[in-house]
Design a protein around this motif. Structure first.
Motif, short mmCIF file in Angstrom:
data_model
loop_
_atom_site.label_atom_id
_atom_site.label_comp_id
_atom_site.label_asym_id
_atom_site.label_seq_id
_atom_site.Cartn_x
_atom_site.Cartn_y
_atom_site.Cartn_z
N SER A 104 33.36 31.86 46.82
CA SER A 104 34.29 32.71 46.73
C SER A 104 35.01 33.11 47.69
O SER A 104 34.83 32.71 48.96
CB SER A 104 33.68 34.20 46.08
N ARG A 106 37.63 35.91 49.86
CA ARG A 106 38.44 37.36 49.71
C ARG A 106 39.21 37.39 51.17
O ARG A 106 39.07 36.72 52.34
CB ARG A 106 37.06 38.06 50.19
N LEU A 185 31.30 43.76 42.26
CA LEU A 185 31.65 42.50 42.30
C LEU A 185 30.65 41.68 43.28
O LEU A 185 30.43 40.71 43.18
CB LEU A 185 33.14 42.31 42.88
N ASP A 186 30.34 42.70 44.49
CA ASP A 186 29.14 42.08 45.38
C ASP A 186 27.97 41.68 44.63
O ASP A 186 27.12 40.61 44.76
CB ASP A 186 28.92 42.90 46.47
N ASN A 189 28.65 38.47 42.50
CA ASN A 189 28.63 37.31 43.26
C ASN A 189 27.30 36.69 43.80
O ASN A 189 27.16 35.58 44.03
CB ASN A 189 29.58 37.50 44.28
N LEU A 204 36.99 37.62 35.71
CA LEU A 204 37.15 38.75 36.02
C LEU A 204 38.36 38.90 37.11
O LEU A 204 37.92 38.51 38.12
CB LEU A 204 35.97 39.20 36.27
N THR A 206 40.48 41.84 39.22
CA THR A 206 40.70 43.13 39.37
C THR A 206 41.61 43.29 40.55
O THR A 206 41.80 42.39 41.59
CB THR A 206 39.39 43.64 40.26
#
Length: 217
Positions: A104, A106, A185-186, A189, A204, A206
């Motif tokens: 992922s 971020r 979310l954490d 994941n 998903l 957001t």
């Protein structure tokens, strides 16, 4: 097949080593993310369930001409977002197989501060993600693969959820809402991918933001 070489191509500065979550705080990586097609390539590699893909296989998955992807693949590789998992010689040409360098991504919070020189590129990356989700959603709708009916009505299709809300919240409530969403979310994941026979790919997306009441300098 050649041994795995984790180095990015063309002298890229980003280390192409696999991490579970990559926090982006680099302008060059932000620019690599600011394109819907490059985001689609990352998505195709993730959907391949860790099976390295050739440019031909990625092109087939995306329905795009193979020649259109080469420049984008090289930019992702240079940014350290994908890496070469192996190579082989095919009719005298070296064929590379690629895999994503992270599970992922971020964007680092400091990319959005008022004095950040990369703030514009960070927002461009978000806009590219919005465009990518829109394009993929439209393709799935036209392909008849989406079903937003309620699971309570007995339909067999996978249920979806759409919500668009403009709320009036205090700063404290907004912070709590952001923390709640981040925790969820954490949690998702950190979960291992489901191996159930009826498991499905889920998108998903957001986007939560508050608007300042005054003008920003």
């Amino acid at each position: 097949m050649a041994e795995h070489d984790p180095r990015p191509a063309d002298g890229g500065e980003q280390p192409a080593t696999w991490v579970k979550e990559r926090q982006v705080a680099d302008v060059a990586v932000l620019k690599a993310l600011a394109d819907p097609l490059r985001l689609a390539i990352l998505g195709a590699l993730k959907s391949a369930e860790d099976r390295p893909q050739t440019a031909k296989e990625i092109a087939a998955a995306l329905g795009e001409p193979q020649t259109k992807l080469y420049r984008h693949i090289k930019q992702l590789e240079k940014a350290g977002l994908i890496m070469v998992a192996g190579t082989r010689l095919v009719s005298g040409i070296v064929e590379s197989r690629y895999t994503a360098a992270q599970e992922s991504i971020r964007l680092a919070p400091e990319m959005f501060t008022a004095d950040s020189p990369a703030r514009s590129e960070a927002y461009d990356a978000i806009l590219a993600a919005i465009d990518r989700v829109r394009g993929d959603f439209r393709a799935q709708v036209l392909g008849g693969r989406l079903d937003f009916s309620s699971p309570r009505d007995g339909s067999a299709g996978p249920p979806g959820l759409f919500a668009h809300s403009v709320l009036r919240l205090s700063p404290d409530r907004l912070l709590r809402l952001r923390a709640q969403l981040a925790d969820l979310l954490d949690e998702l994941n950190e979960e291992a991918p489901s191996t159930a026979e009826d498991a499905m790919d889920v998108t998903l997306f957001t986007l939560l933001y508050g608007l300042r009441t005054g003008t920003e300098s």
